[in-house]
Design an enzyme around this catalytic site. Structure first.
Site, PDB file in Angstrom:
ATOM      1  N   SER A  62       8.926   5.434   2.315  1.00  0.00           N
ATOM      2  CA  SER A  62       7.848   5.176   3.271  1.00  0.00           C
ATOM      3  C   SER A  62       6.836   4.139   2.806  1.00  0.00           C
ATOM      4  CB  SER A  62       7.132   6.481   3.630  1.00  0.00           C
ATOM      5  OG  SER A  62       7.913   7.230   4.533  1.00  0.00           O
ATOM      6  N   LYS A  65       6.315   1.370   5.247  1.00  0.00           N
ATOM      7  CA  LYS A  65       5.324   1.368   6.330  1.00  0.00           C
ATOM      8  C   LYS A  65       4.132   0.471   6.023  1.00  0.00           C
ATOM      9  CE  LYS A  65       6.641   5.880   8.196  1.00  0.00           C
ATOM     10  NZ  LYS A  65       7.635   6.414   7.239  1.00  0.00           N
ATOM     11  N   SER A 122       2.699   9.500   8.039  1.00  0.00           N
ATOM     12  CA  SER A 122       3.906   8.732   7.709  1.00  0.00           C
ATOM     13  C   SER A 122       4.961   8.957   8.782  1.00  0.00           C
ATOM     14  CB  SER A 122       4.457   9.138   6.335  1.00  0.00           C
ATOM     15  OG  SER A 122       5.296   8.126   5.824  1.00  0.00           O
ATOM     16  N   LYS A 224      -0.417   4.341  -0.183  1.00  0.00           N
ATOM     17  CA  LYS A 224       0.656   5.006   0.544  1.00  0.00           C
ATOM     18  C   LYS A 224       1.599   5.747  -0.400  1.00  0.00           C
ATOM     19  CE  LYS A 224       2.744   5.688   4.530  1.00  0.00           C
ATOM     20  NZ  LYS A 224       3.296   6.970   4.028  1.00  0.00           N
TER      21      LYS A 224
END
Length: 435
Positions: A62, A65, A122, A224
């Site tokens: 992720s 992202k 997420s 993140k």
């Protein structure tokens, strides 16, 4: 008072030995966990403070992202997208596996809500909504992501989807993810605050971030986390201290907890290196493996462009208090005994000196008399607290003749207390290992 020239050579020999041991342990950890990689960068100077497998191919999970958000921010800034613009949910987007918002086909979500959903939840379905809004199809958006990545200097990264869900062709490196993190802050400082968002409410349901580093590590304010089975637990984190910002990436954690603990250790060590470098004490680099990374704060450096991105003022505490508070709030569990990141954490702990092996360094000079004078001055200031403190003036080997002025043979807690007392009296100092 004494000069320790031969002892200093012994210290350097010990440092080299410790470095060799560290390299062996790092190799063992990499072999035990082929997914592990990490990097620490000082944003202002661009200096790499630590790197381990930083250019090795890894799966971003992720962390992908962040690139999806980069292109979304770019679209908003160019005027092609508005924060309040509704984005339509397709059947393809709605079919994405969790984590997700469970959006229904034909429904809409505003662009700003999408930003928060990507950072906090997420959400994979939201990532596809953004991809289709910007690229028409997710496949085309993946090509857009890869092209933009090349333009940003991410030479070893390939994107195939907007979420980071498993795809063998979707790869990156720790260095590339650190570069992307820095570009997000530099190119879109007006949107960086979203990366510190801890919760948001969408259609009556409140979602809470599982990025515990942003919540609990002093100075951390983004970015993140990510996980798929192929990647392990990843995280990109930015933290600021004394107007200096560090970005660090850890990839391949066996558990979220051990990953976060290792990240905290890397950040501690990164700030400690910066503290020593800012003081011009190049000798101190030889002591890095033995130093506790909870050194007193250094004098403020010149503010960088990114310093203003820290929007969460924090109470001033000592580094020791911050570290203990972080460990307590994290409720740290290290994961399984064979977790390679646990090996790195244990290695850092075992490298710390025994009781009495600590010193307070008050300066580094090219003149031994100057060093001895300042060390004696510091000892006099502490006479009421440390009546038998020993002074050391150690010459370091190297191209330049430099002498370190220290108060030595102290217990760790005593060293920190002594340094605080000196700072209250207007004397600069830092706590270091001393063998």
């Amino acid at each position: 008072m004494y000069v320790m020239r031969s002892s200093n050579r012994h210290n350097l020999g010990v440092a080299v030995f410790l470095l060799f041991c560290f390299q062996l342990l790092a190799i063992g950890a990499a072999q035990a966990n082929p997914r592990y990689a990490s990097i620490v960068i000082d944003v202002e100077s661009g200096d790499v403070l630590h790197a381990e497998n930083a250019d090795a191919t890894r799966y971003p999970a992720s962390l992908t992202k962040m690139m999806t958000l980069y292109l979304l921010f770019e679209s908003i800034e160019s005027g092609n997208m508005r924060l309040d613009q509704p984005l339509t949910v397709s059947s393809h987007a709605a079919s994405m596996p969790a984590s997700k918002l469970w959006l229904s086909p034909g429904s809409t979500i505003r662009a700003e809500e999408a930003i928060k959903a990507l950072v906090v939840r997420s959400a994979n379905d939201v990532a596809v909504v953004v991809a289709e809004a910007l690229g028409g199809t997710e496949g085309n958006f993946g090509r857009m992501m890869t092209q933009r990545a090349r333009e940003l200097g991410l030479q070893d990264t390939v994107f195939r989807n907007a979420s980071g869900l498993p795809d063998n062709a979707q790869v990156t490196t720790a260095r590339d993810m650190a570069t992307l993190s820095i570009r997000l802050m530099q190119d879109f400082p007006q949107y960086y605050h979203y990366f510190s968002t801890q919760s948001f409410t969408y259609r009556g349901t409140t979602h809470t971030s599982h990025n515990r580093l942003v919540r609990n590590y002093p100075g951390a304010d983004g970015l993140k986390t990510g996980f798929i089975r192929a990647s392990g637990f990843n995280v990109a984190t930015s933290a600021i201290r004394n107007n200096r910002r560090i970005v660090s990436v850890v990839m391949g954690g066996f558990t979220a907890a051990s990953r976060d603990t290792h990240m905290a250790d890397l950040l501690d060590r990164g700030f400690a290196r910066l503290s020593m470098l800012q003081r011009g004490d190049w000798i101190a680099r030889a002591d890095v493996l033995g130093d506790r990374m909870d050194l007193p704060e250094s004098p403020p450096a010149s503010a960088s462009q990114l310093a203003s991105a820290n929007t969460s003022p924090r109470r001033e505490t000592t580094e020791v208090e911050q570290r203990l508070s972080f460990q307590s709030e994290m409720g740290i569990e290290m994961g399984s005994a064979d977790d390679p990141i646990r090996v790195l954490i244990d290695r850092a702990d075992s490298a710390r000196p025994a009781a009495g092996g600590w010193a307070v360094q008050v300066g580094a000079f090219n003149n031994a008399d100057q060093a001895r004078h300042l060390a004696s001055q510091a000892a006099d200031q502490l006479a009421s607290e440390l009546s038998d403190v020993r002074v050391s003036v150690a010459e370091a080997e190297g191209d330049q003749r430099v002498f370190r002025a220290r108060l030595v043979d102290l217990q760790e807690s005593v060293a920190h207390s002594a340094c605080r007392s000196l700072r209250e009296r207007g004397m600069d100092c830092m706590v270091v290992a001393h063998n």
